[in-house]
Design an enzyme around this catalytic site. Structure first.
Site, PDB file in Angstrom:
ATOM      1  N   GLY A 226    -115.055 -16.443  63.153  1.00 56.82           N
ATOM      2  CA  GLY A 226    -114.362 -17.293  62.148  1.00 56.82           C
ATOM      3  C   GLY A 226    -112.887 -17.015  61.911  1.00 56.82           C
ATOM      4  O   GLY A 226    -112.049 -17.845  61.557  1.00 56.82           O
ATOM      5  N   LYS A 227    -112.260 -16.097  62.485  1.00 54.21           N
ATOM      6  CA  LYS A 227    -110.840 -15.632  62.337  1.00 54.21           C
ATOM      7  C   LYS A 227    -110.454 -15.929  60.800  1.00 54.21           C
ATOM      8  O   LYS A 227    -109.386 -16.584  60.693  1.00 54.21           O
ATOM      9  CB  LYS A 227    -110.237 -16.453  63.355  1.00 54.21           C
ATOM     10  CG  LYS A 227    -110.525 -16.272  64.798  1.00 54.21           C
ATOM     11  CD  LYS A 227    -109.964 -16.818  66.104  1.00 54.21           C
ATOM     12  CE  LYS A 227    -110.116 -16.280  67.263  1.00 54.21           C
ATOM     13  NZ  LYS A 227    -111.440 -16.999  67.740  1.00 54.21           N
TER      14      LYS A 227
END
Lengths: 310, 310
Positions: free
Chosen positions: A110-111
């Site tokens: 998901g960073k």
């Protein structure tokens, strides 16, 4: 059990350092999955999203059946699910469960990265449970999450605290696999003439040294794109106890070869090779059944990587 | 109509530069909302999530009724909804619709950033529609999204293309409002002795100059935390046509005052003041009904900000 020890045990048991990346795309579903996907001709967007979400889960299930035992981690890309809305989120939850049931660690790609109060909310989305006046909320329950460090370590800390409590790990971006990664990651700093990614690496290595498992590796891992393997020796020098996640193998142009050797100097579990489309879409190159082609490609990557260490 | 022109029109019409930040928290709901939230004693996690999601929507509806006409933008923090899973996503969709129905532009605060193929998937999650072999998928349909630039401009471009087509804008992190923002944003670069945030500002200003509205402002906006106002003059110098979003007013310690003046030199719409908890929780300081206290605080912030420009 410390995250790195869980990972190390899986690597040893499965003789694999392979990460099954999942970037499900409605345009790239396997023919057998498409055939099972029934969308009414005049279906509204909500129905389409539900059907596509079900197809994502089904293909993921088939893929895990085909190659799960050859991998140690499954890495769903959150963006692919997020674009389906609520049904996408339910699909993601199912993918997490199917992956964990197959003995895989699940790494949410998901960073994420936000100011501390919001990072704490993300922590509640991904790790453990959150108590509220209305009862307990369950997170997605992943074993790891990719994290963007730009905001600073104070913004990572709430995620780290929750991950630690869940024996999970954080995979922090040090240098990504996209063609334009050099634009900011390779900026040269005044102090020590270091590049920005080298500075990030140093800071994250020190931060991660606070919590090292028995295997000698930290629960703060690094995302180090496989598309610029010339950096691996220096990365390993700066991050001696850090697990490297190597995305970009296959479709993005990265290869498994001798250039990766420094990655594995602290041990086999110190390097995870991630391939997504090159496994799921292997049948387009190799022909035959998608499941069999995927298995052949996963077997090839697993074996190539394992042989990099004597 | 170009995003900046839409925003400018709203600012002029409402005589407001106020952004209503929404960081809903199950522990901080208004008493009237808590009373309406019925969770069975032995409710499972899914039921709890549904009830909390409904409470988030209800409080948001009340808050918009109370202060919506004093604001131009509503900024839901995605993390708060993400931790509720699928019900959270449905709640977020409702918040977007309620906000837009009240004439507000909706800015999704997700700080997303990923390699191009994944950035394209995020684009599909937030802007416009995506066609698939099974029909059209609808995005959340926000008017703007906060974006993390660390991966490089090639990773922003897919989001930008979709935003542009939807007459939406991107709000890119230049320097955030958290206490540790200096750790990486303030690193000094070799070239020109610039700080990293100054380099980001320059790159984003140039990138944004490709698509400027009739009002003279770009659809590439910047997140510039209000907790370090000493930087605003330099920021404006480096980003002459950029809309600044100023989070961190109130609970995080930022204040509306003369130090903000440089922000507004290109015009009132060039600076958006964002307050979240300080509006929703104003009743804890001011007493009285939450809706009335919120309105008083929103009125105060709106008026203070408006008066900064003659």
């Amino acid at each position: 059990l410390h995250f790195a020890d869980r990972l190390s045990a899986a690597v040893a048991e499965r003789q694999s350092q392979l990460v099954l990346g999942r970037v499900p795309d409605p345009h790239n579903l396997w023919p057998a999955v498409v055939e099972q996907t029934s969308v009414p001709v005049d279906g509204d967007a909500a129905t389409v999203a539900q059907e596509v979400a079900a197809a994502f889960v089904q293909q993921c299930r088939l893929l895990i059946e085909a190659v799960g035992d050859l991998c140690v981690v499954i890495k769903p890309q959150l963006a692919c699910f997020e674009r389906l809305g609520a049904p996408g989120f339910d699909a993601l939850r199912q993918v997490v469960q199917i992956g964990q049931a197959a003995g895989l660690l699940v790494l949410g790609d998901g960073k994420r990265g936000d100011v501390p109060v919001s990072a704490a909310a993300y922590a509640g989305a991904f790790f453990g449970t959150t108590s509220t006046p209305f009862g307990e909320l369950e997170s997605l329950g992943v074993d790891g999450l990719t994290v963007n460090p730009l905001l600073g370590l104070d913004a990572i800390e709430p995620l780290r605290a929750s991950a630690k409590q869940a024996d999970a790990g954080l995979f922090v971006l040090v240098r990504t696999s996209n063609p334009g990664a050099d634009e900011f990651f390779d900026l040269q700093l005044s102090e020590g003439q270091q590049l920005l990614w080298e500075h990030l690496a140093t800071a994250l290595s020190e931060y991660g040294s606070q919590h090292v498992g028995e295997c000698g590796l930290s629960d703060i891992a690094a995302v180090t794109g496989a598309t610029a393997p010339q950096h691996f020796a220096r990365m390993r020098e700066l991050m001696p106890r850090t697990i490297f996640l190597l995305p970009g193998i296959g479709a993005q142009g990265g290869e498994v070869g001798a250039a990766l050797a420094p990655v594995f100097s602290p041990g086999r579990a110190a390097g995870l090779v991630s391939a997504s489309r090159s496994i799921a879409q292997a049948y387009l190159q190799l022909g035959g059944e998608p499941t069999q082609a995927a298995r052949a490609e996963a077997q090839r990557l697993r074996s190539l990587t394992w042989k990099l260490v004597d």
